[in-house]
Design a protein around this motif. Structure first.
Motif, PDB file in Angstrom:
ATOM      1  N   THR A 105       0.849  -1.188   0.000  1.00 14.53           N
ATOM      2  CA  THR A 105       0.000   0.000   0.000  1.00 14.53           C
ATOM      3  C   THR A 105       0.891   1.246   0.000  1.00 14.53           C
ATOM      4  O   THR A 105       2.102   1.164   0.247  1.00 14.53           O
ATOM      5  N   THR A 106       0.285   2.386  -0.215  1.00 12.30           N
ATOM      6  CA  THR A 106       1.034   3.640  -0.162  1.00 12.30           C
ATOM      7  C   THR A 106       1.647   3.831   1.225  1.00 12.30           C
ATOM      8  O   THR A 106       2.810   4.221   1.345  1.00 12.30           O
ATOM      9  N   ALA A 107       0.889   3.526   2.257  1.00 14.93           N
ATOM     10  CA  ALA A 107       1.406   3.648   3.622  1.00 14.93           C
ATOM     11  C   ALA A 107       2.587   2.717   3.853  1.00 14.93           C
ATOM     12  O   ALA A 107       3.576   3.085   4.501  1.00 14.93           O
TER      13      ALA A 107
ATOM     14  N   LEU B  18       6.070   7.267  -6.155  1.00 15.44           N
ATOM     15  CA  LEU B  18       4.704   6.757  -5.973  1.00 15.44           C
ATOM     16  C   LEU B  18       3.920   6.792  -7.282  1.00 15.44           C
ATOM     17  O   LEU B  18       3.168   5.861  -7.589  1.00 15.44           O
ATOM     18  N   ARG B  19       4.108   7.850  -8.067  1.00 11.94           N
ATOM     19  CA  ARG B  19       3.444   7.914  -9.380  1.00 11.94           C
ATOM     20  C   ARG B  19       3.945   6.784 -10.277  1.00 11.94           C
ATOM     21  O   ARG B  19       3.165   6.188 -11.026  1.00 11.94           O
TER      22      ARG B  19
ATOM     23  N   GLU C  47      -1.850  11.623  -9.310  1.00 15.88           N
ATOM     24  CA  GLU C  47      -1.090  12.823  -8.950  1.00 15.88           C
ATOM     25  C   GLU C  47      -1.391  13.327  -7.538  1.00 15.88           C
ATOM     26  O   GLU C  47      -0.479  13.552  -6.738  1.00 15.88           O
ATOM     27  N   VAL C  48      -2.655  13.505  -7.213  1.00 12.74           N
ATOM     28  CA  VAL C  48      -3.024  14.058  -5.913  1.00 12.74           C
ATOM     29  C   VAL C  48      -2.648  13.101  -4.785  1.00 12.74           C
ATOM     30  O   VAL C  48      -2.074  13.514  -3.769  1.00 12.74           O
ATOM     31  N   SER C  49      -2.942  11.834  -4.957  1.00 14.42           N
ATOM     32  CA  SER C  49      -2.598  10.843  -3.926  1.00 14.42           C
ATOM     33  C   SER C  49      -1.087  10.773  -3.712  1.00 14.42           C
ATOM     34  O   SER C  49      -0.612  10.692  -2.577  1.00 14.42           O
ATOM     35  N   ALA C  50      -0.328  10.804  -4.800  1.00 12.11           N
ATOM     36  CA  ALA C  50       1.134  10.738  -4.692  1.00 12.11           C
ATOM     37  C   ALA C  50       1.674  11.956  -3.952  1.00 12.11           C
ATOM     38  O   ALA C  50       2.538  11.828  -3.069  1.00 12.11           O
TER      39      ALA C  50
ATOM     40  N   ALA D 261       0.588  11.793  -0.176  1.00  9.37           N
ATOM     41  CA  ALA D 261       1.365  10.780   0.540  1.00  9.37           C
ATOM     42  C   ALA D 261       2.810  11.248   0.733  1.00  9.37           C
ATOM     43  O   ALA D 261       3.397  11.046   1.802  1.00  9.37           O
ATOM     44  N   ALA D 262       3.382  11.881  -0.267  1.00  5.78           N
ATOM     45  CA  ALA D 262       4.756  12.372  -0.160  1.00  5.78           C
ATOM     46  C   ALA D 262       4.867  13.441   0.929  1.00  5.78           C
ATOM     47  O   ALA D 262       5.836  13.454   1.705  1.00  5.78           O
ATOM     48  N   GLU D 263       3.892  14.319   1.009  1.00  3.36           N
ATOM     49  CA  GLU D 263       3.914  15.346   2.062  1.00  3.36           C
ATOM     50  C   GLU D 263       3.785  14.702   3.449  1.00  3.36           C
ATOM     51  O   GLU D 263       4.439  15.133   4.399  1.00  3.36           O
TER      52      GLU D 263
END
Length: 192
Positions: free
Chosen positions: A78-80, A134-135, A141-144, A147-149
């Motif tokens: 997952t992104t997390a 992540l991209r 774009e928004v999720s990446a 998540a990066a922030e």
């Protein structure tokens, strides 16, 4: 001069941080740093482009570690989990032997507006690297970017705690907790 002694880079870094703390960043010269480290100015410039690099020289390594950890996380991560892997990967830079330098570095940066600006640019570069990775894994774009922030906030929170005078925990332990706290805060924020 003791140019041939080992650990020239570390000696220069420690000398610079001590002088920045004693006299201020702007008032400290490269010649003074080299002299304090018992090295030459040319040795200083073999290790650092300028005296700011003493404070920000590890940025390229952090970008690489963050990006690579996200890129090489298992396909089903997952992104997390990607963020957790990235925070774990950068822990190699935050060893117990280097922890005593962190409070000095933080104090020097906090006392100088130009260095604070450079710190913000460093964080933006870290966020951009994480968002790109992540991209590349398929995040929109928004999720990446979001998540990066979160990843950068977890990193900076963990670094501040790791640098604390009473800290006895490893960077990895602190970073895991910081990321979990941010995830919990985001869930709470979404519920309000």
């Amino acid at each position: 001069m003791a140019r041939w002694e080992p650990n020239a880079r570390e000696r220069l870094e420690r000398a610079a941080l001590a002088l920045f703390t004693e006299h201020g960043f702007d008032a400290t010269t490269v010649a003074e740093i080299a002299d304090r480290a018992r090295l030459t100015k040319s040795t200083f410039f073999r290790h650092f482009a300028d005296k700011r690099e003493v404070l920000f020289g590890g940025q390229d390594m952090l970008v690489q570690l963050f990006s690579e950890a996200i890129r090489t996380a298992p396909p089903a991560a997952t992104t997390a989990e990607c963020l957790a892997a990235a925070l774990e990967a950068v822990a190699v830079a935050f060893t117990p032997e280097r922890r005593d330098l962190a409070p000095q570095r933080r104090a020097v940066v906090a006392a100088n507006s130009e260095l604070q600006e450079r710190e913000l640019l460093k964080r933006a570069r870290l966020a951009a690297a994480m968002a790109d990775a992540l991209r590349a894994r398929g995040a929109d774009e928004v999720s990446a970017r979001l998540a990066a922030e979160v990843g950068v906030l977890a990193f900076s929170t963990a670094y501040a705690r790791w640098a604390g005078p009473d800290n006895l925990l490893s960077f990895s332990e602190i970073a895991r907790v910081a990321l979990r706290e941010l995830q919990a805060s985001a869930i709470t924020l979404g519920a309000q």
